[in-house]
Design an enzyme around this catalytic site. Structure first.
Site, PDB file in Angstrom:
ATOM      1  CD  GLN A 117      15.454   7.969  47.490  1.00 31.52           C
ATOM      2  OE1 GLN A 117      15.059   9.094  47.724  1.00 31.52           O
ATOM      3  NE2 GLN A 117      16.666   7.721  47.000  1.00 31.52           N
ATOM      4  N   GLY A 119      17.709  15.499  48.556  1.00 29.04           N
ATOM      5  CA  GLY A 119      16.331  15.044  48.599  1.00 29.04           C
ATOM      6  C   GLY A 119      16.244  13.568  48.932  1.00 29.04           C
ATOM      7  CB  CYS A 161      19.424   8.416  42.761  1.00 22.81           C
ATOM      8  SG  CYS A 161      18.011   7.772  43.668  1.00 22.81           S
ATOM      9  CG  LEU A 162      20.715   9.926  48.791  1.00 21.54           C
ATOM     10  CD1 LEU A 162      19.909  10.456  49.966  1.00 21.54           C
ATOM     11  CD2 LEU A 162      22.205   9.983  49.111  1.00 21.54           C
ATOM     12  CG  HIS A 168      12.583   8.548  44.285  1.00 22.63           C
ATOM     13  ND1 HIS A 168      13.128   7.333  43.924  1.00 22.63           N
ATOM     14  CD2 HIS A 168      13.634   9.397  44.403  1.00 22.63           C
ATOM     15  CE1 HIS A 168      14.443   7.445  43.828  1.00 22.63           C
ATOM     16  NE2 HIS A 168      14.786   8.701  44.106  1.00 22.63           N
ATOM     17  CG  HIS A 181      15.820  12.903  41.745  1.00 25.01           C
ATOM     18  ND1 HIS A 181      16.868  12.452  40.973  1.00 25.01           N
ATOM     19  CD2 HIS A 181      15.681  11.990  42.748  1.00 25.01           C
ATOM     20  CE1 HIS A 181      17.330  11.316  41.495  1.00 25.01           C
ATOM     21  NE2 HIS A 181      16.637  11.030  42.574  1.00 25.01           N
ATOM     22  CD  GLU A 182      14.329  13.079  46.226  1.00 29.43           C
ATOM     23  OE1 GLU A 182      13.868  11.959  46.558  1.00 29.43           O
ATOM     24  OE2 GLU A 182      15.504  13.228  45.874  1.00 29.43           O
TER      25      GLU A 182
HETATM   26 NI    NI Z   1      16.685   9.542  44.060  1.00 34.42          NI
END
Ligand code: NI
Length: 160
Positions: free
Chosen positions: A39, A34, A78-79, A124, A120-121
């Site tokens: 991000q 995701g 998380c990226l 964000h 999770h997304e």
């Molecule tokens: Ni993340």
């Protein structure tokens, strides 16, 4: 930007479709499940998911309208905090309303990894990170370790 409340997307135009495509490509390259607007420097309500055995999905102006009482653990990463993982407890199933990149409204019931990625997304888009769910001591430990790893990475880069 990762801590900001994102704004609603108002125009469903070709620029939006290009953004969605670019985010999907970035996600694919990063081998993640995701990726959310903030991000990639876009503080707007858009995220994409690419979960194994599921189609690529785009969520615009999403709203999670139902969550299961039943919760479960999952090791999240998380990226935006690369290399770090921690168990997070979340509802196992969710129902979400959103628009796709063409402006078509849809409702989706999700469970498993897709439900996890969506939650999770979606966080964000509201300035929230998975580390916010950890007990304070655990969060500090994770961030200290992350800082140490980042420093080591920067030093390695300097040498080459
Ligand atoms: Ni993340």
């Amino acid at each position: 930007m990762l801590r900001e409340e994102c704004s609603d997307i108002k125009a469903f135009d070709s620029a939006l479709r290009m953004l969605a495509d670019a985010m999907m490509e970035t996600l694919r390259e990063a081998d993640g499940v995701g990726l959310a607007g903030p991000q990639v420097g876009v503080p707007e309500k858009i995220f994409v998911t690419l979960v194994p055995n599921d189609e690529p999905r785009v969520f615009i102006n999403p709203e999670i309208i139902e969550t299961s009482i039943e919760t479960g653990p999952y090791e999240e990463g998380c990226l935006s905090i690369p290399g770090m993982y921690h168990e997070v407890i979340r509802p196992r199933r969710i129902r979400i309303q959103a628009f796709d990149a063409d402006g078509k409204a849809f409702t989706l019931d999700a469970d498993g990894l897709l439900a996890r990625a969506i939650q999770h997304e979606n966080d964000h888009l509201h300035g929230k990170l998975y580390i916010d769910y950890l007990p304070e001591g655990e969060r500090e430990k994770l961030l200290r370790l992350y800082e140490k790893k980042s420093k080591a990475r920067r030093n390695r880069k300097r040498k080459v």
